[in-house]
Design an enzyme around this catalytic site. Sequence first.
Site, PDB file in Angstrom:
ATOM      1  N   GLY A  63       0.833  -1.199   0.000  1.00  0.00           N
ATOM      2  CA  GLY A  63       0.000   0.000   0.000  1.00  0.00           C
ATOM      3  C   GLY A  63       0.870   1.252   0.000  1.00  0.00           C
ATOM      4  O   GLY A  63       2.014   1.244  -0.451  1.00  0.00           O
ATOM      5  N   GLY A  64       0.306   2.317   0.555  1.00  0.00           N
ATOM      6  CA  GLY A  64       1.022   3.593   0.591  1.00  0.00           C
ATOM      7  C   GLY A  64       2.334   3.515   1.342  1.00  0.00           C
ATOM      8  O   GLY A  64       3.223   4.353   1.165  1.00  0.00           O
ATOM      9  N   GLY A  73      24.631  12.355 -29.504  1.00  0.00           N
ATOM     10  CA  GLY A  73      24.218  13.054 -28.296  1.00  0.00           C
ATOM     11  C   GLY A  73      24.776  12.388 -27.050  1.00  0.00           C
ATOM     12  O   GLY A  73      25.040  13.046 -26.043  1.00  0.00           O
ATOM     13  N   ALA A  74      24.994  11.071 -27.147  1.00  0.00           N
ATOM     14  CA  ALA A  74      25.499  10.346 -25.987  1.00  0.00           C
ATOM     15  C   ALA A  74      26.893  10.854 -25.606  1.00  0.00           C
ATOM     16  O   ALA A  74      27.272  10.830 -24.435  1.00  0.00           O
ATOM     17  CB  ALA A  74      25.514   8.849 -26.271  1.00  0.00           C
TER      18      ALA A  74
HETATM   19  C1  HXC Z   1      -3.494  -4.347  11.688  1.00  0.00           C
HETATM   20  C2  HXC Z   1      -2.410  -6.177  10.885  1.00  0.00           C
HETATM   21  C3  HXC Z   1      -2.187  -5.527   9.660  1.00  0.00           C
HETATM   22  C4  HXC Z   1      -2.673  -4.208   9.503  1.00  0.00           C
HETATM   23  C5  HXC Z   1      -1.332  -7.471   9.552  1.00  0.00           C
HETATM   24  N1  HXC Z   1      -1.865  -7.378  10.765  1.00  0.00           N
HETATM   25  N2  HXC Z   1      -1.532  -6.355   8.843  1.00  0.00           N
HETATM   26  N3  HXC Z   1      -3.059  -5.571  11.881  1.00  0.00           N
HETATM   27  N4  HXC Z   1      -3.316  -3.663  10.555  1.00  0.00           N
HETATM   28  N5  HXC Z   1      -2.492  -3.536   8.383  1.00  0.00           N
HETATM   29  C6  HXC Z   1      -1.885  -8.376  11.819  1.00  0.00           C
HETATM   30  C7  HXC Z   1      -2.751  -9.551  11.502  1.00  0.00           C
HETATM   31  O1  HXC Z   1      -4.082  -9.296  11.833  1.00  0.00           O
HETATM   32  C8  HXC Z   1      -2.135 -10.625  12.362  1.00  0.00           C
HETATM   33  O2  HXC Z   1      -2.582 -10.471  13.679  1.00  0.00           O
HETATM   34  C9  HXC Z   1      -0.671 -10.283  12.348  1.00  0.00           C
HETATM   35  O3  HXC Z   1      -0.588  -8.920  11.948  1.00  0.00           O
HETATM   36  C10 HXC Z   1       0.104 -11.122  11.372  1.00  0.00           C
HETATM   37  O4  HXC Z   1      -0.543 -11.060  10.112  1.00  0.00           O
HETATM   38  P1  HXC Z   1      -0.837 -12.366   9.237  1.00  0.00           P
HETATM   39  O5  HXC Z   1      -1.823 -11.970   8.214  1.00  0.00           O
HETATM   40  O6  HXC Z   1      -1.150 -13.507  10.121  1.00  0.00           O
HETATM   41  O7  HXC Z   1       0.612 -12.615   8.617  1.00  0.00           O
HETATM   42  P2  HXC Z   1       0.975 -13.136   7.177  1.00  0.00           P
HETATM   43  O8  HXC Z   1       0.171 -14.325   6.821  1.00  0.00           O
HETATM   44  O9  HXC Z   1       2.452 -13.269   7.165  1.00  0.00           O
HETATM   45  O10 HXC Z   1       0.546 -11.961   6.173  1.00  0.00           O
HETATM   46  C11 HXC Z   1       1.145 -10.696   6.256  1.00  0.00           C
HETATM   47  C12 HXC Z   1       0.380  -9.706   5.358  1.00  0.00           C
HETATM   48  C13 HXC Z   1      -1.116  -9.692   5.717  1.00  0.00           C
HETATM   49  C14 HXC Z   1       0.594 -10.100   3.891  1.00  0.00           C
HETATM   50  C15 HXC Z   1       1.041  -8.338   5.568  1.00  0.00           C
HETATM   51  O11 HXC Z   1      -1.216  -9.561   7.116  1.00  0.00           O
HETATM   52  C16 HXC Z   1      -1.853  -8.586   5.059  1.00  0.00           C
HETATM   53  O12 HXC Z   1      -2.188  -8.674   3.878  1.00  0.00           O
HETATM   54  N6  HXC Z   1      -2.116  -7.534   5.826  1.00  0.00           N
HETATM   55  C17 HXC Z   1      -2.861  -6.408   5.351  1.00  0.00           C
HETATM   56  C18 HXC Z   1      -2.046  -5.602   4.391  1.00  0.00           C
HETATM   57  C19 HXC Z   1      -2.764  -4.369   3.963  1.00  0.00           C
HETATM   58  O13 HXC Z   1      -3.659  -4.388   3.144  1.00  0.00           O
HETATM   59  N7  HXC Z   1      -2.422  -3.242   4.655  1.00  0.00           N
HETATM   60  C20 HXC Z   1      -3.009  -2.009   4.416  1.00  0.00           C
HETATM   61  C21 HXC Z   1      -2.312  -1.479   3.150  1.00  0.00           C
HETATM   62  S1  HXC Z   1      -2.876   0.100   2.771  1.00  0.00           S
HETATM   63  P3  HXC Z   1      -3.007 -11.691  14.583  1.00  0.00           P
HETATM   64  O14 HXC Z   1      -3.276 -11.093  15.910  1.00  0.00           O
HETATM   65  O15 HXC Z   1      -4.185 -12.329  13.949  1.00  0.00           O
HETATM   66  O16 HXC Z   1      -1.813 -12.600  14.577  1.00  0.00           O
HETATM   67  C22 HXC Z   1      -1.822   1.045   3.560  1.00  0.00           C
HETATM   68  C23 HXC Z   1      -2.138   2.454   3.372  1.00  0.00           C
HETATM   69  C24 HXC Z   1      -0.984   3.312   3.709  1.00  0.00           C
HETATM   70  O17 HXC Z   1      -0.912   0.658   4.165  1.00  0.00           O
HETATM   71  C25 HXC Z   1      -1.353   4.643   3.159  1.00  0.00           C
HETATM   72  C26 HXC Z   1      -0.264   5.615   3.332  1.00  0.00           C
HETATM   73  C27 HXC Z   1      -0.555   6.817   2.506  1.00  0.00           C
END
Ligand code: HXC
Length: 514
Positions: free
Chosen positions: A169-170, A404-405
């Site tokens: 993501g971001g 040019g290079a």
């Molecule tokens: C809160 C999160 C989290 C998140 C993971 N966890 N991402 N908690 N916010 N964004 C937590 C899970 O719930 C889990 O908690 C623990 O972290 C481990 O995650 P798993 O999914 O079990 O691990 P894994 O299988 O290794 O997968 C990792 C992952 C997946 C690929 C990163 O967790 C995932 O897809 N997360 C979401 C990613 C995402 O979409 N993020 C937002 C992006 S947008 P528990 O307690 O169950 O163990 C963004 C915007 C930023 O970031 C904008 C800036 C401008």
Amino acid sequence: MRESAKELTRRQQSALLGGGEDRIRHQQAKGKLTARQRIDELFDRGTFEELGRFVRHQCSDFDMDQRRYYGDGVVTGYGKIRGRLTYVYSQDFTVFGGSLGRAHADKIVQVLTLAGQNGAPVIGLNDSGGARIQEGVVSLGGYADIFLQNTLLSGVVPQISAIMGPCAGGAVYSPALTDLVFMVQDTSFMFVTGPDVVRTVTREEVTANTLGGAAAHATRSGVAHAVRQDDASCLSAIREVLGFLPQNCEEQPPDRMSEDPVTRQAAPLDDIIPESANMPYDMHDVIGQIVDDARFFEIHQAYARNLICGFARIGGRSVGMVANQPAHLAGVLDIDASLKGARFVRFCDAFNVPLVVLEDVPGFLPGTDQEWGGIIKHGAKLLYAFCEATVPKITVITRKAYGGAYDVMSSKHIRGDLNFAWPMAEIAVMGPQGAVEILHRKNLAQASDSETRKATFEQEYRRKFANPYVAAEYGYIDDVILPRTTRTRIAHGLDMLRRKVLNNPRKKHDNLPL
Ligand code: HXC
């Protein structure tokens, strides 16, 4: 021990455990180090000082008040790398997947701010699920605060990012704003939108690794500047690359003397250029002969391989090498090579690293792909970067410098300080074949012996223009040198240019052709 000291120890131990022993085991089972182990690898032993160890989030939505870990999923602080002050933040995937909430972001902003105020590099070790979903817009705000600091610090202190797990993501935009992005093979990935969103929007089926793994970013997108096979080798590479850089833009990079004398003659270079002008040779071999101890830290090794960029030392002095690579696409300049080179040249210039250019370039790559892809504006970036660079610039034309290079690759006209050519260099508007076809088109079309005539014209052109002496007569080349003397001549030149002062006109900021 007094009760209060016991309480401190208990809390410290809790902080050291992050998300707990199970999650640590899970992290290690994936072949990853923990956030704290990474810090131990990165810094000189016993020099790391932690900040904000007991910081916790203040969120109560989604029962978050039941889960408050010390440190809030990121270890921050400062220490010494090879004796020099460096700041770090290291995201802890064992705490909410390393996700970024308000407190987590504030800790990162704190080290970025300190790095700017104290003029020292900052390293970000990224291992995070992105914005902490439970904290909502507050975490988006946290990211923006970090982006702002990354931008303000750009060109002030070196900023290096390592991607050692997810970066989605971001979140990707903080590393993208820093000077160098390292990725770890197999365990890291970066993308703006993951495989699920891709499937929904474009119907493409792609794995996370194919979409945004280390290989994708090292070879296709160019987002990753370097890839290492595991956490330890990645952290060791960061220690190494910092050695070529100063602490901040006001300082010079540190010298590091070697046993390799600058007077060493590089005899193999005398025979490195093949007889035929169209035969390739590997410019890495030339670099290896010129630099101290044949040590070269390559940047973007697998991306735009027609241009080689990287750090080395000559006579102990840190230099940024930019070299055309005849062994890949004949060393032609294309869009990717222009972007790669421009970014590297600007990085070196920002941090007072002198530039050494090895030139063997047949020109810019022709074709609709390149023209429609914007080779004009992208090629202009490389040109712009060399034009504006005020660090010492030394160029050696090893063979071709066409069109040019020739101008772009740090020619004297754009403030190259010392420009040398090897005796077999060909400096001309274009190669003999193309030139003869244009100059004698009518003549050749009517002649029955067109092939013989063509060969004669080409020979004549080669004698007149395809050599370094015409350019040398105009003073566009400072000297024609024997290849074996190249190392010594560059070393002497760097020494002569050590106190070079050159300033560009004052402006609000430039308007680089983006
Ligand atoms: C809160 C999160 C989290 C998140 C993971 N966890 N991402 N908690 N916010 N964004 C937590 C899970 O719930 C889990 O908690 C623990 O972290 C481990 O995650 P798993 O999914 O079990 O691990 P894994 O299988 O290794 O997968 C990792 C992952 C997946 C690929 C990163 O967790 C995932 O897809 N997360 C979401 C990613 C995402 O979409 N993020 C937002 C992006 S947008 P528990 O307690 O169950 O163990 C963004 C915007 C930023 O970031 C904008 C800036 C401008």
